[in-house]
Design a protein around this motif. Structure first.
Motif, PDB file in Angstrom:
ATOM      1  N   TYR A  56       0.588  -1.349  -0.162  1.00  0.00           N
ATOM      2  CA  TYR A  56       0.513   0.505  -0.529  1.00  0.00           C
ATOM      3  C   TYR A  56       1.278   1.528  -0.165  1.00  0.00           C
ATOM      4  CZ  TYR A  56      -3.028   3.429   1.705  1.00  0.00           C
ATOM      5  OH  TYR A  56      -4.337   4.717   1.671  1.00  0.00           O
ATOM      6  N   ALA A  57       1.958   1.226   0.703  1.00  0.00           N
ATOM      7  CA  ALA A  57       2.870   2.138   0.877  1.00  0.00           C
ATOM      8  C   ALA A  57       3.223   2.495  -0.161  1.00  0.00           C
ATOM      9  CB  ALA A  57       4.140   2.223   1.853  1.00  0.00           C
ATOM     10  N   GLN A  58       4.198   1.133  -1.246  1.00  0.00           N
ATOM     11  CA  GLN A  58       4.790   1.754  -2.077  1.00  0.00           C
ATOM     12  C   GLN A  58       4.014   2.219  -3.576  1.00  0.00           C
ATOM     13  OE1 GLN A  58       5.563  -2.835  -2.076  1.00  0.00           O
ATOM     14  NE2 GLN A  58       7.616  -2.221  -1.776  1.00  0.00           N
ATOM     15  N   MET A  59       2.636   2.261  -3.232  1.00  0.00           N
ATOM     16  CA  MET A  59       1.449   2.422  -4.180  1.00  0.00           C
ATOM     17  C   MET A  59       1.410   3.674  -4.226  1.00  0.00           C
ATOM     18  SD  MET A  59      -2.533   1.097  -4.819  1.00  0.00           S
ATOM     19  CE  MET A  59      -2.969   2.190  -2.996  1.00  0.00           C
ATOM     20  N   GLN A  60       0.666   4.417  -2.621  1.00  0.00           N
ATOM     21  CA  GLN A  60       0.839   5.772  -2.309  1.00  0.00           C
ATOM     22  C   GLN A  60       2.643   6.812  -3.045  1.00  0.00           C
ATOM     23  OE1 GLN A  60      -2.211   6.472  -1.549  1.00  0.00           O
ATOM     24  NE2 GLN A  60      -2.568   4.444  -1.275  1.00  0.00           N
ATOM     25  N   GLY A  61       3.043   5.449  -2.778  1.00  0.00           N
ATOM     26  CA  GLY A  61       4.716   6.688  -3.395  1.00  0.00           C
ATOM     27  C   GLY A  61       4.356   7.360  -4.978  1.00  0.00           C
ATOM     28  N   LYS A  62       4.113   5.201  -5.582  1.00  0.00           N
ATOM     29  CA  LYS A  62       4.126   6.137  -7.172  1.00  0.00           C
ATOM     30  C   LYS A  62       2.696   6.813  -7.564  1.00  0.00           C
ATOM     31  CE  LYS A  62       6.813   2.667  -8.249  1.00  0.00           C
ATOM     32  NZ  LYS A  62       7.814   2.617  -9.395  1.00  0.00           N
ATOM     33  N   CYS A  63       1.760   6.585  -6.543  1.00  0.00           N
ATOM     34  CA  CYS A  63       0.489   7.765  -7.093  1.00  0.00           C
ATOM     35  C   CYS A  63       1.000   9.117  -6.678  1.00  0.00           C
ATOM     36  CB  CYS A  63      -0.308   8.274  -6.022  1.00  0.00           C
ATOM     37  SG  CYS A  63      -1.308   6.264  -6.952  1.00  0.00           S
ATOM     38  N   LEU A  64       2.651   9.632  -5.652  1.00  0.00           N
ATOM     39  CA  LEU A  64       3.009  10.587  -5.845  1.00  0.00           C
ATOM     40  C   LEU A  64       3.889  11.147  -7.082  1.00  0.00           C
ATOM     41  CD1 LEU A  64       3.784  10.825  -1.845  1.00  0.00           C
ATOM     42  CD2 LEU A  64       2.804  11.962  -2.462  1.00  0.00           C
ATOM     43  N   LEU A 107      -3.628  16.335  -0.400  1.00  0.00           N
ATOM     44  CA  LEU A 107      -3.131  15.300   0.918  1.00  0.00           C
ATOM     45  C   LEU A 107      -2.948  15.661   2.345  1.00  0.00           C
ATOM     46  CD1 LEU A 107       0.324  15.618  -1.903  1.00  0.00           C
ATOM     47  CD2 LEU A 107      -0.931  13.316  -1.662  1.00  0.00           C
ATOM     48  N   GLU A 108      -3.594  16.839   2.743  1.00  0.00           N
ATOM     49  CA  GLU A 108      -3.500  17.191   3.969  1.00  0.00           C
ATOM     50  C   GLU A 108      -4.850  16.333   4.328  1.00  0.00           C
ATOM     51  OE1 GLU A 108      -3.299  20.884   5.055  1.00  0.00           O
ATOM     52  OE2 GLU A 108      -1.536  21.536   4.704  1.00  0.00           O
ATOM     53  N   GLN A 109      -5.847  15.579   3.716  1.00  0.00           N
ATOM     54  CA  GLN A 109      -6.736  15.083   4.046  1.00  0.00           C
ATOM     55  C   GLN A 109      -7.258  13.411   2.977  1.00  0.00           C
ATOM     56  OE1 GLN A 109     -10.103  18.002   2.831  1.00  0.00           O
ATOM     57  NE2 GLN A 109      -8.514  18.733   2.280  1.00  0.00           N
ATOM     58  N   PHE A 110      -6.367  13.335   1.966  1.00  0.00           N
ATOM     59  CA  PHE A 110      -6.502  11.857   1.434  1.00  0.00           C
ATOM     60  C   PHE A 110      -4.587  11.476   1.147  1.00  0.00           C
ATOM     61  CE2 PHE A 110     -10.071  14.713   0.414  1.00  0.00           C
ATOM     62  CZ  PHE A 110     -11.115  14.439   0.998  1.00  0.00           C
ATOM     63  N   PRO A 111      -5.051   9.720   1.123  1.00  0.00           N
ATOM     64  CA  PRO A 111      -4.441   9.631   0.761  1.00  0.00           C
ATOM     65  C   PRO A 111      -3.806   9.562  -0.681  1.00  0.00           C
ATOM     66  CG  PRO A 111      -5.691   7.840   1.286  1.00  0.00           C
ATOM     67  CD  PRO A 111      -6.624   9.142   1.128  1.00  0.00           C
ATOM     68  N   PRO A 112      -2.495   9.743  -1.005  1.00  0.00           N
ATOM     69  CA  PRO A 112      -2.093  10.265  -2.179  1.00  0.00           C
ATOM     70  C   PRO A 112      -2.898   9.620  -3.945  1.00  0.00           C
ATOM     71  CG  PRO A 112      -0.265   9.911  -0.432  1.00  0.00           C
ATOM     72  CD  PRO A 112      -1.286   9.663  -0.810  1.00  0.00           C
ATOM     73  N   CYS A 113      -3.436   8.229  -3.888  1.00  0.00           N
ATOM     74  CA  CYS A 113      -3.535   8.213  -5.033  1.00  0.00           C
ATOM     75  C   CYS A 113      -5.318   8.310  -5.283  1.00  0.00           C
ATOM     76  CB  CYS A 113      -3.734   6.040  -4.385  1.00  0.00           C
ATOM     77  SG  CYS A 113      -1.907   5.605  -5.217  1.00  0.00           S
ATOM     78  N   THR A 114      -5.933   7.992  -4.179  1.00  0.00           N
ATOM     79  CA  THR A 114      -7.052   8.961  -3.686  1.00  0.00           C
ATOM     80  C   THR A 114      -6.759  10.745  -4.389  1.00  0.00           C
ATOM     81  OG1 THR A 114      -7.961   7.974  -1.844  1.00  0.00           O
ATOM     82  CG2 THR A 114      -9.450   9.795  -2.843  1.00  0.00           C
ATOM     83  N   TRP A 140      -3.500  25.729 -11.391  1.00  0.00           N
ATOM     84  CA  TRP A 140      -4.159  24.939 -10.633  1.00  0.00           C
ATOM     85  C   TRP A 140      -4.566  23.091  -9.464  1.00  0.00           C
ATOM     86  CZ3 TRP A 140      -8.475  21.380 -10.254  1.00  0.00           C
ATOM     87  CH2 TRP A 140      -9.635  22.023  -9.355  1.00  0.00           C
ATOM     88  N   THR A 141      -4.104  22.237 -10.258  1.00  0.00           N
ATOM     89  CA  THR A 141      -4.257  21.354 -10.119  1.00  0.00           C
ATOM     90  C   THR A 141      -2.965  20.987  -9.448  1.00  0.00           C
ATOM     91  OG1 THR A 141      -2.644  20.410 -11.883  1.00  0.00           O
ATOM     92  CG2 THR A 141      -4.944  20.179 -11.553  1.00  0.00           C
ATOM     93  N   ASN A 142      -1.893  21.755  -9.348  1.00  0.00           N
ATOM     94  CA  ASN A 142      -0.604  21.471  -7.740  1.00  0.00           C
ATOM     95  C   ASN A 142      -1.251  22.366  -6.748  1.00  0.00           C
ATOM     96  OD1 ASN A 142       2.153  21.145  -7.155  1.00  0.00           O
ATOM     97  ND2 ASN A 142       2.764  23.683  -7.503  1.00  0.00           N
ATOM     98  N   TYR A 143      -1.741  23.731  -6.641  1.00  0.00           N
ATOM     99  CA  TYR A 143      -2.345  24.332  -5.401  1.00  0.00           C
ATOM    100  C   TYR A 143      -3.239  23.240  -5.178  1.00  0.00           C
ATOM    101  CZ  TYR A 143      -4.651  27.971  -2.814  1.00  0.00           C
ATOM    102  OH  TYR A 143      -4.840  28.394  -1.877  1.00  0.00           O
ATOM    103  N   ARG A 144      -4.026  22.626  -5.730  1.00  0.00           N
ATOM    104  CA  ARG A 144      -4.977  21.997  -4.957  1.00  0.00           C
ATOM    105  C   ARG A 144      -4.568  20.844  -4.330  1.00  0.00           C
ATOM    106  NH1 ARG A 144      -7.423  25.813  -4.766  1.00  0.00           N
ATOM    107  NH2 ARG A 144      -9.163  26.627  -5.614  1.00  0.00           N
ATOM    108  N   SER A 145      -3.716  20.056  -5.371  1.00  0.00           N
ATOM    109  CA  SER A 145      -3.041  18.719  -4.145  1.00  0.00           C
ATOM    110  C   SER A 145      -2.701  19.010  -3.634  1.00  0.00           C
ATOM    111  CB  SER A 145      -2.158  18.018  -5.940  1.00  0.00           C
ATOM    112  OG  SER A 145      -2.220  17.680  -6.920  1.00  0.00           O
ATOM    113  N   LEU A 146      -1.977  19.860  -2.910  1.00  0.00           N
ATOM    114  CA  LEU A 146      -1.265  20.086  -1.172  1.00  0.00           C
ATOM    115  C   LEU A 146      -2.162  20.038  -0.539  1.00  0.00           C
ATOM    116  CD1 LEU A 146       1.552  23.252  -2.775  1.00  0.00           C
ATOM    117  CD2 LEU A 146       1.700  19.988  -1.889  1.00  0.00           C
ATOM    118  N   SER A 147      -3.297  20.456  -0.611  1.00  0.00           N
ATOM    119  CA  SER A 147      -4.550  20.887  -0.050  1.00  0.00           C
ATOM    120  C   SER A 147      -4.552  19.399   0.234  1.00  0.00           C
ATOM    121  CB  SER A 147      -5.263  22.175   0.393  1.00  0.00           C
ATOM    122  OG  SER A 147      -6.121  21.515  -0.997  1.00  0.00           O
TER     123      SER A 147
END
Length: 109
Positions: free
Chosen positions: A48-56, A85-92, A76-83
């Motif tokens: 799971y952690a490896q998958m999340q790393g690939k999603c990052l 990532l504080e709420q959801f896993p990287p793949c989401t 826009w997506t870069n700005y939204r991605s950062l916020s």
């Protein structure tokens, strides 16, 4: 629930230069896990952690496609991605951003 802490991208080069073993993280974790067998992640948690790393990496790819010209959608997506990532896993977040990017690109004239 597993908490994933993500270092800001600007910190990673400094982190890997200061501690070369961080750059070899794929080989570092098994040694640490062997030292702490009662606390190590299960094989499913490691996967799971490896998958999340690939999603990052996928998020980075979406946000920095055009390096030589300004891309308002990527901005826009870069700005939204950062916020997000504080709420959801990287793949989401990756799925959200891929969907948003597709829809935003279709809206552009």
């Amino acid at each position: 629930m597993m908490l994933l802490i993500v270092a800001p991208a600007m910190m990673l080069p400094a982190l890997t230069q200061a501690r070369p073993e961080v750059a070899k993280a794929g080989r570092l974790y098994p040694k640490i896990a062997a030292a702490y067998p009662d606390a190590r992640l299960s094989p499913a948690e490691v996967t799971y952690a490896q998958m999340q790393g690939k999603c990052l990496v996928g998020l980075k790819d979406i946000n920095f496609r055009k390096k030589q010209e300004f891309d308002p959608v990527a901005e826009w997506t870069n700005y939204r991605s950062l916020s997000l990532l504080e709420q959801f896993p990287p793949c989401t977040v990756l799925i959200m951003m891929e969907t948003a990017r597709k829809d935003l690109m279709e809206e552009q004239p």
